[in-house]
Scaffold this active site. Structure first.
Site, PDB file in Angstrom:
ATOM      1  N   ASN A  62      76.845  19.784  53.645  1.00 20.67           N
ATOM      2  CA  ASN A  62      75.500  19.847  54.228  1.00 20.67           C
ATOM      3  C   ASN A  62      75.487  19.210  55.615  1.00 20.67           C
ATOM      4  O   ASN A  62      76.129  18.188  55.857  1.00 20.67           O
ATOM      5  CB  ASN A  62      74.447  19.220  53.304  1.00 20.67           C
ATOM      6  CG  ASN A  62      74.711  17.789  52.918  1.00 20.67           C
ATOM      7  OD1 ASN A  62      75.849  17.366  52.800  1.00 20.67           O
ATOM      8  ND2 ASN A  62      73.659  17.027  52.704  1.00 20.67           N
ATOM      9  N   GLU A  64      72.794  17.990  58.288  1.00 18.87           N
ATOM     10  CA  GLU A  64      71.381  17.710  58.540  1.00 18.87           C
ATOM     11  C   GLU A  64      71.112  17.597  60.046  1.00 18.87           C
ATOM     12  O   GLU A  64      72.048  17.546  60.854  1.00 18.87           O
ATOM     13  CB  GLU A  64      70.982  16.418  57.808  1.00 18.87           C
ATOM     14  CG  GLU A  64      71.090  16.591  56.307  1.00 18.87           C
ATOM     15  CD  GLU A  64      70.627  15.378  55.515  1.00 18.87           C
ATOM     16  OE1 GLU A  64      70.360  14.305  56.105  1.00 18.87           O
ATOM     17  OE2 GLU A  64      70.527  15.509  54.278  1.00 18.87           O
ATOM     18  N   CYS A  73      72.281  23.610  54.005  1.00 17.67           N
ATOM     19  CA  CYS A  73      72.944  23.165  52.775  1.00 17.67           C
ATOM     20  C   CYS A  73      74.442  23.492  52.807  1.00 17.67           C
ATOM     21  O   CYS A  73      74.875  24.449  53.451  1.00 17.67           O
ATOM     22  CB  CYS A  73      72.348  23.868  51.564  1.00 17.67           C
ATOM     23  SG  CYS A  73      70.647  23.446  51.193  1.00 17.67           S
ATOM     24  N   GLU A  75      76.320  24.813  50.528  1.00 20.98           N
ATOM     25  CA  GLU A  75      76.693  26.117  49.963  1.00 20.98           C
ATOM     26  C   GLU A  75      76.609  27.222  51.009  1.00 20.98           C
ATOM     27  O   GLU A  75      77.482  28.088  51.097  1.00 20.98           O
ATOM     28  CB  GLU A  75      75.764  26.488  48.801  1.00 20.98           C
ATOM     29  CG  GLU A  75      75.823  25.536  47.634  1.00 20.98           C
ATOM     30  CD  GLU A  75      74.809  24.402  47.744  1.00 20.98           C
ATOM     31  OE1 GLU A  75      74.617  23.864  48.850  1.00 20.98           O
ATOM     32  OE2 GLU A  75      74.213  24.053  46.716  1.00 20.98           O
ATOM     33  N   CYS A 115      69.640  28.686  48.632  1.00 23.80           N
ATOM     34  CA  CYS A 115      71.072  29.009  48.545  1.00 23.80           C
ATOM     35  C   CYS A 115      71.321  30.069  47.480  1.00 23.80           C
ATOM     36  O   CYS A 115      72.172  30.938  47.641  1.00 23.80           O
ATOM     37  CB  CYS A 115      71.893  27.756  48.255  1.00 23.80           C
ATOM     38  SG  CYS A 115      72.004  26.679  49.703  1.00 23.80           S
TER      39      CYS A 115
HETATM   40  N1  THU Z   1      71.484  20.198  49.804  1.00 24.57           N
HETATM   41  C1  THU Z   1      72.582  20.988  49.761  1.00 24.57           C
HETATM   42  O1  THU Z   1      73.507  20.861  50.571  1.00 24.57           O
HETATM   43  N2  THU Z   1      72.641  21.926  48.789  1.00 24.57           N
HETATM   44  C2  THU Z   1      71.653  22.160  47.867  1.00 24.57           C
HETATM   45  O2  THU Z   1      71.739  23.111  47.106  1.00 24.57           O
HETATM   46  C3  THU Z   1      70.501  21.249  47.794  1.00 24.57           C
HETATM   47  C4  THU Z   1      70.374  20.258  48.881  1.00 24.57           C
HETATM   48  C5  THU Z   1      71.396  19.206  50.882  1.00 24.57           C
HETATM   49  C6  THU Z   1      70.275  19.444  51.854  1.00 24.57           C
HETATM   50  C7  THU Z   1      70.044  18.059  52.379  1.00 24.57           C
HETATM   51  O3  THU Z   1      70.981  17.822  53.420  1.00 24.57           O
HETATM   52  C8  THU Z   1      70.393  17.152  51.208  1.00 24.57           C
HETATM   53  O4  THU Z   1      71.165  17.940  50.315  1.00 24.57           O
HETATM   54  C9  THU Z   1      69.187  16.597  50.475  1.00 24.57           C
HETATM   55  O5  THU Z   1      68.336  17.608  50.081  1.00 24.57           O
END
Ligand code: THU
Length: 163
Positions: A62, A64, A73, A75, A115
């Site tokens: 992920n 941000e 995300c 995935e 996702c």
């Molecule tokens: N996140 C993912 O990478 N994959 C998911 O399926 C759910 C959430 C990340 C987004 C954000 O950076 C952190 O997790 C908290 O939500």
């Protein structure tokens, strides 16, 4: 009127050591990918590893952003990287895991709704189910046979692709 009941089926393994070797390898790669996460805001670090039908593995995490919605995300980072680097090669499986700064992730990490939608597109495109291996740092690991399993009543407007 008729009532419709849909149920889903998936495998629950007591821990990662019970997995088939290829799935365990993929989950290990996802665990390594966690270290590349950029998550200073949520402090929740997600790793994903995609196995393509040609055997190649592509990982992602992920990413941000201080403008929150601009982040992505793990995935989608992994799957988009995989399909853009290996055009025409189906996605066979994806492993997902996470760590958190404030707590232990002791249960499987399933993909978020966006996702699921993004990834089911590639099941439709290539006509094959994408196997999901969902783990935490500890605890059970779930194996789901196909993203559509996690997206009942998937949007199927085939007409959108036609002129
Ligand atoms: N996140 C993912 O990478 N994959 C998911 O399926 C759910 C959430 C990340 C987004 C954000 O950076 C952190 O997790 C908290 O939500």
């Amino acid at each position: 009127m008729r009532m419709v009941t849909q149920s889903i089926e998936y495998q629950a393994f007591t821990n990662a050591t019970e997995l088939a070797p290829a799935d365990r390898e993929l989950l290990d790669r996802a665990r390594k990918a966690v270290s590349t996460s950029h998550a200073p805001y949520s402090r929740y670090h997600v790793g994903a590893a995609v196995r393509l039908a040609n055997g190649n593995i592509v990982t992602g995490s992920n990413q941000e952003n201080m403008s929150f919605p601009a982040g992505l995300c793990a995935e989608r980072v992994a799957v988009f990287a995989a399909v853009s680097n290996y055009p025409g090669v189906p996605v066979a499986s994806i492993a997902i895991t996470a760590t958190a700064d404030a707590f232990e992730v002791n249960r499987p990490v399933p993909p978020c709704g966006m996702c699921r939608q993004a990834i089911v597109e590639f099941e439709m495109k290539y006509g094959n189910k994408i196997r999901l291996i969902l783990g935490g740092q500890t605890g059970e690991v779930f194996v789901v046979h196909g993203m559509e399993t996690l997206l009942p009543l998937t949007f199927h407007e085939d007409g959108l692709a036609k002129k």
